[in-house]
Structure formats: C-alpha cells, structure tokens
Design a protein around this motif. Structure first.
Motif, mmCIF file in Angstrom:
data_model
loop_
_atom_site.group_PDB
_atom_site.id
_atom_site.type_symbol
_atom_site.label_atom_id
_atom_site.label_comp_id
_atom_site.label_asym_id
_atom_site.label_seq_id
_atom_site.Cartn_x
_atom_site.Cartn_y
_atom_site.Cartn_z
ATOM 1 N N PRO A 49 -8.722 -6.431 12.536
ATOM 2 C CA PRO A 49 -9.763 -5.784 13.329
ATOM 3 C C PRO A 49 -9.870 -4.285 13.083
ATOM 4 C CG PRO A 49 -8.545 -7.331 14.704
ATOM 5 C CD PRO A 49 -7.815 -7.245 13.402
ATOM 6 N N LEU A 50 -8.749 -3.646 12.686
ATOM 7 C CA LEU A 50 -8.750 -2.213 12.410
ATOM 8 C C LEU A 50 -8.399 -1.953 10.952
ATOM 9 C CD1 LEU A 50 -6.810 -0.853 15.531
ATOM 10 C CD2 LEU A 50 -9.254 -0.575 15.051
ATOM 11 N N PRO A 51 -8.900 -0.855 10.377
ATOM 12 C CA PRO A 51 -8.467 -0.459 9.029
ATOM 13 C C PRO A 51 -7.104 0.216 9.074
ATOM 14 C CG PRO A 51 -10.087 1.089 9.864
ATOM 15 C CD PRO A 51 -9.945 0.023 10.915
ATOM 16 N N LEU A 52 -6.525 0.395 7.912
ATOM 17 C CA LEU A 52 -5.196 0.993 7.790
ATOM 18 C C LEU A 52 -5.322 2.502 7.607
ATOM 19 C CD1 LEU A 52 -2.075 0.400 7.409
ATOM 20 C CD2 LEU A 52 -2.557 0.560 4.951
ATOM 21 N N SER A 53 -4.615 3.261 8.423
ATOM 22 C CA SER A 53 -4.683 4.715 8.334
ATOM 23 C C SER A 53 -3.743 5.250 7.265
ATOM 24 C CB SER A 53 -4.330 5.346 9.678
ATOM 25 O OG SER A 53 -2.954 5.179 9.969
ATOM 26 N N VAL A 54 -4.071 6.432 6.766
ATOM 27 C CA VAL A 54 -3.188 7.125 5.838
ATOM 28 C C VAL A 54 -1.886 7.496 6.543
ATOM 29 C CG1 VAL A 54 -2.949 9.130 4.318
ATOM 30 C CG2 VAL A 54 -5.146 7.953 4.493
ATOM 31 N N ALA A 55 -1.936 7.741 7.849
ATOM 32 C CA ALA A 55 -0.718 8.035 8.602
ATOM 33 C C ALA A 55 0.267 6.875 8.521
ATOM 34 C CB ALA A 55 -1.059 8.336 10.063
ATOM 35 N N GLN A 56 -0.196 5.661 8.752
ATOM 36 C CA GLN A 56 0.685 4.498 8.698
ATOM 37 C C GLN A 56 1.196 4.271 7.284
ATOM 38 O OE1 GLN A 56 -0.951 1.073 10.673
ATOM 39 N NE2 GLN A 56 0.684 -0.303 10.004
ATOM 40 N N HIS A 57 0.314 4.424 6.297
ATOM 41 C CA HIS A 57 0.727 4.300 4.901
ATOM 42 C C HIS A 57 1.825 5.301 4.573
ATOM 43 C CE1 HIS A 57 0.535 4.366 0.498
ATOM 44 N NE2 HIS A 57 0.357 5.677 0.595
ATOM 45 N N SER A 58 1.678 6.538 5.027
ATOM 46 C CA SER A 58 2.658 7.577 4.728
ATOM 47 C C SER A 58 4.017 7.245 5.322
ATOM 48 C CB SER A 58 2.169 8.923 5.263
ATOM 49 O OG SER A 58 0.944 9.289 4.658
ATOM 50 N N LEU A 59 4.023 6.696 6.519
ATOM 51 C CA LEU A 59 5.271 6.267 7.135
ATOM 52 C C LEU A 59 5.903 5.115 6.352
ATOM 53 C CD1 LEU A 59 4.169 6.495 10.865
ATOM 54 C CD2 LEU A 59 6.092 7.751 9.858
ATOM 55 N N GLY A 89 -5.656 14.009 5.143
ATOM 56 C CA GLY A 89 -5.902 14.151 6.571
ATOM 57 C C GLY A 89 -6.659 15.418 6.897
ATOM 58 N N LEU A 90 -6.421 16.480 6.136
ATOM 59 C CA LEU A 90 -7.167 17.719 6.334
ATOM 60 C C LEU A 90 -8.594 17.585 5.831
ATOM 61 C CD1 LEU A 90 -4.407 20.275 5.265
ATOM 62 C CD2 LEU A 90 -5.048 19.590 7.589
ATOM 63 N N LEU A 91 -8.740 16.854 4.740
ATOM 64 C CA LEU A 91 -10.062 16.636 4.158
ATOM 65 C C LEU A 91 -10.833 15.555 4.897
ATOM 66 C CD1 LEU A 91 -11.923 17.412 1.772
ATOM 67 C CD2 LEU A 91 -10.744 15.681 0.405
ATOM 68 N N GLY A 92 -10.103 14.599 5.511
ATOM 69 C CA GLY A 92 -10.757 13.482 6.182
ATOM 70 C C GLY A 92 -11.298 12.452 5.222
ATOM 71 N N PHE A 93 -10.653 12.336 4.051
ATOM 72 C CA PHE A 93 -11.183 11.457 3.005
ATOM 73 C C PHE A 93 -10.040 11.009 2.108
ATOM 74 C CE2 PHE A 93 -13.401 11.412 -1.324
ATOM 75 C CZ PHE A 93 -13.852 10.109 -1.185
ATOM 76 N N ASP A 94 -9.871 9.701 1.975
ATOM 77 C CA ASP A 94 -8.925 9.119 1.031
ATOM 78 C C ASP A 94 -9.735 8.409 -0.033
ATOM 79 O OD1 ASP A 94 -6.907 7.914 -0.382
ATOM 80 O OD2 ASP A 94 -6.387 6.457 1.170
#
Length: 206
Positions: A49-59, A89-94
């Motif tokens: 239901p939700l996409p994967l964040s860069v935060a979770q990937h980084s962890l 995260g600063l750019l808001g774009f992966d």
C-alpha cells in the motif's frame, strides 16, 4: 550556469537550502530525516500500500554492513552508510539509476555538491575505493531484495531485466531490529522517527 542562479528550498525547520550552492548549515537533522522519509525508491512504485522510502533503504544498507562486520564498525563508518543517500532527501528526488546518465553532468555535479555538504556537516570521510566497493555490495543487495519483495519483480526479472546480479535476501535485515512484517514499507512518519533515532545515536557515539 549563471552566477546568480538559485534553487531555494525551505525546510520544515525554517532553514533555507540553495540546492545549487549548499552549505553544511542549511538544514536540521529532522529536516533531513523527514526528507528521506518522504523520498521514495523505485519511482514510488510498490506492491504494498505504501512505497519504500530512502530512509528505510538507508537503514537497511547500514544494517547489512553491521551484520557483515567481523567486529563492530566504527560509528563514523556506520554513519556514512546511513547518510549514503542523504543528498536525495535534501533534493527530494531519488532518480532511478539507469536514468542518471540521461540527466547529464549538471545533475551529477549537483548531487556531488550536496553529498559533500552532508559529509562535511557530519564529519564523515569520503569513500576509499575499497570501502566504496563493500558499500556498493550492500547497496545492490538491498536493491535486489527490494525489487523482489517490495516492488514485485520476479527473481528472474531482477537478474535478467534489471541486471542486478546480487541474489535477493529472504530475511529482512530490519525485522530483527524493529519487528513488523518483513519488507513492508513504513509510513513516512515512522521512517522519519527511526532514521532520526539512528542518526542521533550515531552522533552521540562519535
């Protein structure tokens, strides 16, 4: 690029960051954590239901490096793993990796300036060739596993279509730390909280 060109973004803390000319003082830790929690991998596509964040990937990448180490990693090395995609995260774009060459040298330079500002802010050394090789192994393993378990590609497609040679993991490295359903993307608020907690803990150990 014009000398007076600016690309300002305003952070939730009220600080302002010029993406074209960043300094290490232009954001708070909470701004970075929230930006990474709201920036999505895989173009925002997900079988959940939700996409994967860069935060979770980084962890995930940081946890893989911890799991592989014969002895505990130095906090600064763990911190570098946690921050390896911080500029996104600063750019808001992966950007999807295969598209980056089409964005050209300007985008590459922008990303490198943001990464340099992040590394300077947190006192993180730049990668040596050997260190980066191990990091990329963890990063690609995380990507292969996300492609299978989060996005919904088959194992054959991960290797044949996406050209990722790493064999996807079965076990989610973060489940032993945080519980929950393996590979399930976290809501942005939770991803932000967990990323910020990890960042704070590592800074205290430096």
């Amino acid at each position: 690029m014009s000398a007076d060109a600016r690309a300002w973004v305003r952070m939730p803390s009220g600080k302002r960051l010029d993406l074209l000319d960043p300094t290490p003082f232009d954001w708070e830790d909470a701004d970075l954590a929230l930006g990474l929690a709201r920036t999505y991998r895989w173009g925002g596509h997900s079988a959940w239901p939700l996409p994967l964040s860069v935060a979770q990937h980084s962890l995930t990448v940081m946890q893989l490096r911890r799991d592989w180490a014969a002895a505990p990693l130095a906090p600064v090395l763990e911190l570098r793993e946690l921050l390896h995609d911080a500029e996104e995260g600063l750019l808001g774009f992966d950007c999807i990796s295969v598209l980056k060459p089409f964005l050209g040298d300007g985008f590459r330079a922008l990303s490198q300036r943001l990464e340099s500002a992040v590394f300077l802010r947190y006192g993180v050394p730049h990668w040596t060739t050997a260190e980066h090789r191990v990091h990329k192994r963890a990063d690609r393993l995380a990507a292969a596993s996300e492609a299978l378990h989060v996005v919904g590609w088959s194992r054959e497609e991960v290797r044949g279509t996406l050209k990722i040679r790493a064999l996807p993991l079965e076990t989610d490295p973060l489940q032993a730390v945080y519980g929950g359903r393996p590979w399930e993307p976290w809501p942005p608020g939770l991803a932000c909280e967990r990323y910020l907690e990890a960042l704070d803990n590592l800074k205290q150990r430096l």
